[in-house]
Design an enzyme around this catalytic site. Sequence first.
Site, mmCIF file in Angstrom:
data_model
loop_
_atom_site.group_PDB
_atom_site.id
_atom_site.type_symbol
_atom_site.label_atom_id
_atom_site.label_comp_id
_atom_site.label_asym_id
_atom_site.label_seq_id
_atom_site.Cartn_x
_atom_site.Cartn_y
_atom_site.Cartn_z
ATOM 1 N N LYS A 108 0.870 -1.185 0.000
ATOM 2 C CA LYS A 108 0.000 0.000 0.000
ATOM 3 C C LYS A 108 0.896 1.221 0.000
ATOM 4 O O LYS A 108 1.851 1.289 0.769
ATOM 5 C CB LYS A 108 -0.890 -0.006 1.254
ATOM 6 C CG LYS A 108 -1.893 1.135 1.280
ATOM 7 C CD LYS A 108 -3.164 0.767 0.554
ATOM 8 C CE LYS A 108 -4.016 1.952 0.177
ATOM 9 N NZ LYS A 108 -3.700 2.573 -1.129
ATOM 10 N N LYS A 144 4.424 2.350 8.708
ATOM 11 C CA LYS A 144 3.194 3.086 9.051
ATOM 12 C C LYS A 144 1.967 2.164 9.074
ATOM 13 O O LYS A 144 1.158 2.214 10.003
ATOM 14 C CB LYS A 144 2.985 4.210 8.025
ATOM 15 C CG LYS A 144 1.916 5.191 8.425
ATOM 16 C CD LYS A 144 1.518 6.100 7.289
ATOM 17 C CE LYS A 144 2.513 7.178 7.016
ATOM 18 N NZ LYS A 144 1.949 8.233 6.147
ATOM 19 N N LYS A 160 5.398 2.084 -2.703
ATOM 20 C CA LYS A 160 5.314 3.481 -3.145
ATOM 21 C C LYS A 160 5.607 3.533 -4.628
ATOM 22 O O LYS A 160 6.286 2.650 -5.158
ATOM 23 C CB LYS A 160 6.346 4.335 -2.387
ATOM 24 C CG LYS A 160 6.013 5.805 -2.347
ATOM 25 C CD LYS A 160 4.996 6.130 -1.272
ATOM 26 C CE LYS A 160 4.558 7.547 -1.279
ATOM 27 N NZ LYS A 160 3.683 7.854 -0.131
ATOM 28 N N THR A 165 -7.050 12.606 6.684
ATOM 29 C CA THR A 165 -5.731 12.799 7.303
ATOM 30 C C THR A 165 -5.801 13.867 8.393
ATOM 31 O O THR A 165 -5.306 13.670 9.509
ATOM 32 C CB THR A 165 -4.685 13.176 6.225
ATOM 33 O OG1 THR A 165 -4.656 12.113 5.276
ATOM 34 C CG2 THR A 165 -3.317 13.384 6.804
HETATM 35 P P1 NAD Z 1 -1.227 20.460 0.071
HETATM 36 O O1 NAD Z 1 -0.405 20.716 -1.135
HETATM 37 O O2 NAD Z 1 -2.709 20.481 -0.026
HETATM 38 O O3 NAD Z 1 -0.835 21.501 1.232
HETATM 39 C C1 NAD Z 1 0.471 21.866 1.556
HETATM 40 C C2 NAD Z 1 0.425 23.294 2.113
HETATM 41 O O4 NAD Z 1 1.706 23.622 2.623
HETATM 42 C C3 NAD Z 1 0.078 24.347 1.070
HETATM 43 O O5 NAD Z 1 -0.886 25.234 1.604
HETATM 44 C C4 NAD Z 1 1.392 25.109 0.854
HETATM 45 O O6 NAD Z 1 1.205 26.477 0.519
HETATM 46 C C5 NAD Z 1 2.006 24.965 2.228
HETATM 47 N N1 NAD Z 1 3.468 25.148 2.240
HETATM 48 C C6 NAD Z 1 4.384 24.749 1.324
HETATM 49 N N2 NAD Z 1 5.609 25.151 1.716
HETATM 50 C C7 NAD Z 1 5.467 25.810 2.879
HETATM 51 C C8 NAD Z 1 6.357 26.449 3.771
HETATM 52 N N3 NAD Z 1 7.662 26.467 3.536
HETATM 53 N N4 NAD Z 1 5.841 27.006 4.877
HETATM 54 C C9 NAD Z 1 4.536 26.983 5.149
HETATM 55 N N5 NAD Z 1 3.633 26.393 4.345
HETATM 56 C C10 NAD Z 1 4.092 25.814 3.220
HETATM 57 O O7 NAD Z 1 -0.695 19.037 0.622
HETATM 58 P P2 NAD Z 1 -1.395 18.083 1.686
HETATM 59 O O8 NAD Z 1 -2.120 17.014 0.965
HETATM 60 O O9 NAD Z 1 -2.095 18.893 2.729
HETATM 61 O O10 NAD Z 1 -0.098 17.394 2.323
HETATM 62 C C11 NAD Z 1 0.733 18.070 3.251
HETATM 63 C C12 NAD Z 1 1.706 17.078 3.885
HETATM 64 O O11 NAD Z 1 0.973 16.043 4.512
HETATM 65 C C13 NAD Z 1 2.651 16.368 2.896
HETATM 66 O O12 NAD Z 1 3.852 16.117 3.559
HETATM 67 C C14 NAD Z 1 1.953 15.053 2.636
HETATM 68 O O13 NAD Z 1 2.871 14.050 2.221
HETATM 69 C C15 NAD Z 1 1.395 14.781 4.015
HETATM 70 N N6 NAD Z 1 0.274 13.835 3.995
HETATM 71 C C16 NAD Z 1 -0.900 14.169 3.363
HETATM 72 C C17 NAD Z 1 -1.923 13.253 3.329
HETATM 73 C C18 NAD Z 1 -3.230 13.598 2.684
HETATM 74 O O14 NAD Z 1 -4.143 12.753 2.736
HETATM 75 N N7 NAD Z 1 -3.419 14.785 2.135
HETATM 76 C C19 NAD Z 1 -1.754 11.987 3.925
HETATM 77 C C20 NAD Z 1 -0.557 11.680 4.576
HETATM 78 C C21 NAD Z 1 0.458 12.624 4.595
#
Ligand code: NAD
Length: 429
Positions: A73, A97, A109, A193
């Site tokens: 996964k 995880k 992945k 999440t």
């Molecule tokens: P997203 O692209 O929707 O949001 C990321 C946000 O971070 C954006 O608003 C962006 O402007 C902001 N950002 C980027 N650089 C920045 C900085 N230097 N300082 C402050 N803000 C900054 O992405 P997401 O889906 O919310 O994912 C965010 C993190 O969570 C990633 O690491 C992702 O791998 C992890 N994650 C997400 C999910 C999911 O279901 N969405 C699941 C597991 C892990």
Amino acid sequence: MVQPSDIPKVIQEAQQRLDLIFERLSVCPDTKQRLSVPHRMVEAAIPVRMDDGSLQVFRGWRVQFDLTRGPGKGGIRFHPSVNRDEVTALSFWMAIKCAVVDLPYGGAKGGVRVDPKKLSLLELERLSRGYMRAMADVIGPEVDIPGPDMNTDERIMGWMSDEYDTLIRQRRPAVITGKPVAMGGSRGRTSATGEGAAQVLQIWTEQQNQQPEDLNIAIQGIGNAGYYFARAAKRLGFNVVAVSDSSGAVYSADGLDVDAIYEHKRKHRELKGVSAKKGGEVSSLSNSELLALDVDILALAALENQITQDNAGNVRAKWLLEIANGPVAADADSILLDNDIVVIPDVLANTGGVIVSYFEWLQNRSADYWTSEQVTERMQEVIRTQSQQCFELAEKEQLDLRSAAYMQGIRRIAESMDARGTQSDFKNK
Ligand code: NAD
């Protein structure tokens, strides 16, 4: 016999973080050896006909690190810097995880080296379908189930699912998760999440005999995960006082109106001009100022490696919640620990998404679709049970939460490997 030179450098590094756990668990050397080399790595060329008639060949990978506990996964990312080592390391962490929250999955992945912003929608569709054609032999509902990751979304998952069905001439929606609801996706996946992370935080707060109303939060990254986390945290009574995105940060001691912020960001693509909860003052901050705010909880929901040995000493929050993957670099761990800052690790805090992906797979296989309420209730049940086990393990073994979560995951993988036969079975014969 696996030689040290066979072990990819990224995995050697990941395992350094786990050495203590292997030692404490006294796991059989078989397990460590099995966890040092990926089960299968596929590298493929993906030819795509571009809109101007030219052909472009993209490089794609799928790595299945370990499939002992179940099918692989893990998401598929589209990014210009994707490479085999990165995909391999991420597949390793997915194995850990999934085991931390006891899902019946191994870790995998995928990725394609591409800048998706440079593709038209039709080129993106051809690439997505091409990826599935390249990997279909090693993917399947009982083999390896991809999902979305960086720069891939439900539309891309829908194209890939459709391509798989076309190839095998059957309807098999369980081959991929994160699909649109109209193609068998699960209700509640988008918010999972963030909602899950808020729940882990709530359970930790209860464990510490504290009240959410007395605690304030700063959030780095108000994207998908960060926004749904902020919304859920507010509903649970926490006070969200600061948020940031890549353009900067805003702060209000009175608390921020996170729904208005998300709406504002959608319209204006920046945080300038947002409002506070009770109409109080909102001030602008830089991103580094947000990380150093004197708050109770700092939630990291943007990117990896945001807290490093260079800025870990500036963190004044007492708890750090890792919603992003790997936002605290390995070299910052000991600094935070020495400063008594509790890190609630990513392998526990951001599992809401993979838990609901598992639910999507279950629903696809049974053709029995759940309501949003059922999804939320079942996710909360898994998160509560697994978080409590992790927090109790930390207490019992006198470990920080990251080490306890790794111990919980590695122990389960090791048990599953041992159940198939160990060196000691052989010696006792
Ligand atoms: P997203 O692209 O929707 O949001 C990321 C946000 O971070 C954006 O608003 C962006 O402007 C902001 N950002 C980027 N650089 C920045 C900085 N230097 N300082 C402050 N803000 C900054 O992405 P997401 O889906 O919310 O994912 C965010 C993190 O969570 C990633 O690491 C992702 O791998 C992890 N994650 C997400 C999910 C999911 O279901 N969405 C699941 C597991 C892990």
